[in-house]
Design a protein around this motif. Structure first.
Motif, short mmCIF file in Angstrom:
data_model
loop_
_atom_site.label_atom_id
_atom_site.label_comp_id
_atom_site.label_asym_id
_atom_site.label_seq_id
_atom_site.Cartn_x
_atom_site.Cartn_y
_atom_site.Cartn_z
N ARG B 235 0.85 -1.30 -0.03
CA ARG B 235 -0.06 0.01 0.09
C ARG B 235 0.84 1.25 0.07
O ARG B 235 0.36 2.19 -0.56
N GLY B 268 6.12 -5.80 5.79
CA GLY B 268 5.22 -6.86 6.15
C GLY B 268 4.16 -6.64 7.07
O GLY B 268 3.77 -7.05 8.21
N ALA B 269 3.73 -5.18 7.06
CA ALA B 269 2.75 -4.57 7.86
C ALA B 269 1.38 -5.53 7.75
O ALA B 269 1.24 -6.24 6.59
N ILE B 270 0.58 -5.66 8.64
CA ILE B 270 -0.72 -6.21 8.53
C ILE B 270 -1.66 -6.17 7.21
O ILE B 270 -2.10 -7.17 6.74
N GLN B 271 -1.65 -4.95 6.89
CA GLN B 271 -2.38 -4.45 5.77
C GLN B 271 -1.96 -5.30 4.50
O GLN B 271 -2.74 -6.03 3.90
N TRP B 273 0.20 -8.09 4.76
CA TRP B 273 0.39 -9.72 5.23
C TRP B 273 -0.78 -10.41 5.08
O TRP B 273 -0.83 -11.59 4.25
N ASN B 292 9.12 -7.90 9.67
CA ASN B 292 8.19 -8.87 9.89
C ASN B 292 7.90 -9.74 8.60
O ASN B 292 7.77 -11.08 8.86
#
Lengths: 255, 322
Positions: B235, B268-271, B273, B292
């Motif tokens: 993103r 590798g942020a949640i968004q 991942w 991450n």
């Protein structure tokens, strides 16, 4: 034209989401908050439509008193006024939320006239219920299409484009209509200094909504099993390339 | 009885629907299916293997192509006519949209994207685990309703035929659809160009903030071309305007499930991942060994992607010409 955009305040997580000890909510101790990403794009879409066609846009949210922050942010990027439906008892279920939004929109329309377009995000980033906008549209008797990756208005109709497996679909909705927007429909602008100043002075109405609960109840939150892999480090820098290609050969993707 | 909405596009079955059929059988109740529009009549034969006893077929002039309101109205009328204990669909864009439309029309609750359903279909309350935050958080929830409307998260269940096939007997469902609902039927479409897409590619070469610029993606494209894959991005990249949003992998972009995912310069942020976690193998290339994405990857190269990616492409070419 008159537009209403419905947004939700959500935590802005980084790389891990922690849960409170009682399992009832996301631990937001070290987190900021933001507007759910699809809805940021809905706000931008409203701003662009008002720039193109004239009129005004209202931003509406249901959530804690702090959600005023998200309303003021939306005003700083082009919305004209905000309405907060302030709740004090945690997350509302989707039916209850939709009922309260429907009542609020009906009251706003009774005073200032109908909205030509009501925009939602495709789904909220946190709860992901995929339904509040659809319920509001049905309650108001208006056409609704979710997942808009393209949106324009002409000749009393909203033209919506969306991605499907087979290609890019178009829909033509007679106004007044409701549209659920997906990220990618536009690239949201950043607030200008003038916008920020305007947002501080803008009118934000606050009401206490009431609505009956629906039939979906959250019991407890939990983290999914962690994907901890024993990462095999193949090397450092370009010298690792042969080892990478060995892996690709093993996986059978070199053909 | 469990009623499963069969998703199709102008008569071609959406394979995702087979996941909902597979999940439906776990209740042990009879599994019946609903197809919408006469273009889907031919699908009944495909559903036998999945243990479907009856295929309810709805016909109407408005049902010639997909339309969320008309489809939702058909499901609502099917619920009134057949009184299923549970209605299932797979949690695709259309699956979630149609069940939400049906729920609104029936004034019933609806739970999207369950990954596990527990208990008896006929109980007043159905307990489940459903996904939040695109799958990075789970929620135990309970759904209380005479008919429980639920979607099963896409890819949460592996589609599998039943031990015993069903008769899949066609049965015409009488429906009355207000012609005005044609207002949300697809009015046109541009067919997708042939070739692999981000969602279906066997190899995805993804780039994040570490790529640094739009031009920085050229070596990633070369690697993707060499492997018959496509380029994806995070993103942060889209927000910087380096790539189009159609290339974005993540919760608010495309969910990918390639054989191999190269994650280049992606933290590798949640968004991101949640969009990449269905990849079968992940190879992370990152300067930060603690990133991450590196800790979640099966394989990693620690280094500057601008040097590592071209070296991998060169090595592939060398072996191909050898």
């Amino acid at each position: 034209m008159r537009i209403c955009v419905c947004v939700k305040r959500v935590p802005a997580p980084g790389s891990k989401i922690n849960i409170t000890a009682d399992g009832q909510q996301v631990d937001t101790t070290n987190l900021g908050f933001t507007t759910s990403p699809h809805e940021e794009c809905a706000v931008e879409a409203a701003a662009q439509l008002v720039e193109e066609h004239g009129g005004e846009a209202t931003v509406l949210t249901l959530g804690p008193a702090e959600a005023e922050e998200q309303l003021r942010y939306a005003i700083s990027v082009g919305m004209h006024r905000g309405v907060l439906l302030a709740t004090a008892d945690g997350e509302w279920d989707p039916q209850r939320t939709a009922r309260a939004l429907t009542t609020a929109i009906t009251e706003l329309e009774a005073v200032d006239g109908p909205f030509d377009l009501i925009l939602f995000g495709n789904e909220s980033a946190d709860a992901g219920g995929f339904q509040v906008g659809i319920r509001v549209a049905h309650a108001l008797g208006r056409p609704m299409v979710n997942g808009a990756k393209g949106l324009s208005v002409a000749d009393g109709a909203a033209s919506v484009e969306r991605e499907a497996d087979a290609g890019r679909e178009t829909y033509s909705l007679p106004l007044p209509a409701v549209v659920g927007v997906k990220e990618g429909v536009n690239l949201p602008r950043y607030p200008t200094m003038r916008g920020r100043l305007a947002s501080k002075k803008a009118e934000v109405a606050s009401n206490q909504p009431s609505a009956d609960a629906g039939g979906l109840a959250e019991q407890v939150l939990k983290s999914p099993p962690e994907r901890t892999s024993q990462t095999i480090v193949l090397g450092t820098g370009p010298d690792a390339a042969p080892a990478v290609v060995d892996v690709l050969e093993e996986l059978g993707v070199l053909s | 009885m469990i009623l499963v909405l069969i998703e199709h596009d102008r008569g071609s079955l959406a394979p995702a629907s087979l996941e909902a059929l597979t999940a439906a059988r776990t209740f042990g109740d009879a599994v019946e299916a609903l197809t919408i529009g006469d273009t889907a009549d031919g699908l009944a034969a495909d559903l036998e293997a999945y243990g479907v006893t009856v295929v309810h077929q709805a016909h109407d002039d408005v049902l010639g192509d997909y339309g969320p309101e008309a489809w939702g109205e058909v499901v609502a009328q099917a619920v009134r006519a057949l009184s299923p204990a549970v209605v299932l669909a797979t949690g695709t864009d259309r699956g979630n949209e149609v069940l939400a439309q049906a729920a609104a029309r029936l004034d019933l609750p609806f739970a999207a994207n369950a990954i596990e359903l527990r208990g008896s279909a006929d109980a007043d309350t159905l307990d489940m685990t459903r996904v939040r935050w695109g799958g990075s958080l789970l929620e135990d929830a309970s759904l209380t309703a005479p008919t429980k409307l639920v979607t099963v998260a896409h890819h949460a269940v592996d589609a599998a035929p039943a031990d015993t096939p069903g008769a899949a007997t066609p049965s015409l469902l009488a429906v009355e659809i207000d012609p005005s609902l044609a207002r949300t039927v697809v009015s046109g479409r541009v067919e997708r160009e042939a070739g692999v897409t981000l969602a279906t590619a066997p190899v995805v070469v993804g780039g994040g903030r570490g790529v640094g610029s739009a031009d920085g993606f050229a070596p990633l494209q070369e690697l993707a071309d060499e492997l018959g894959g496509v380029v994806g991005c995070s993103r942060a990249v889209t927000n910087n305007g380096w790539r189009n949003h159609t290339d974005q992998v993540g919760q608010t972009g495309t969910r990918i499930a390639p054989d191999v995912y190269f994650a280049c310069g992606i933290s590798g942020a949640i968004q991101h991942w949640v969009g990449a976690m269905a990849s079968k193998h992940i190879i992370a290339i990152n300067t930060d060994q603690q990133a991450n994405m590196v800790t979640k990857a099966g394989h990693a190269v620690i280094g500057d992607l601008h040097e590592v990616v071209p070296a991998i492409t060169a090595e592939i070419r060398r072996r191909k010409s050898a």
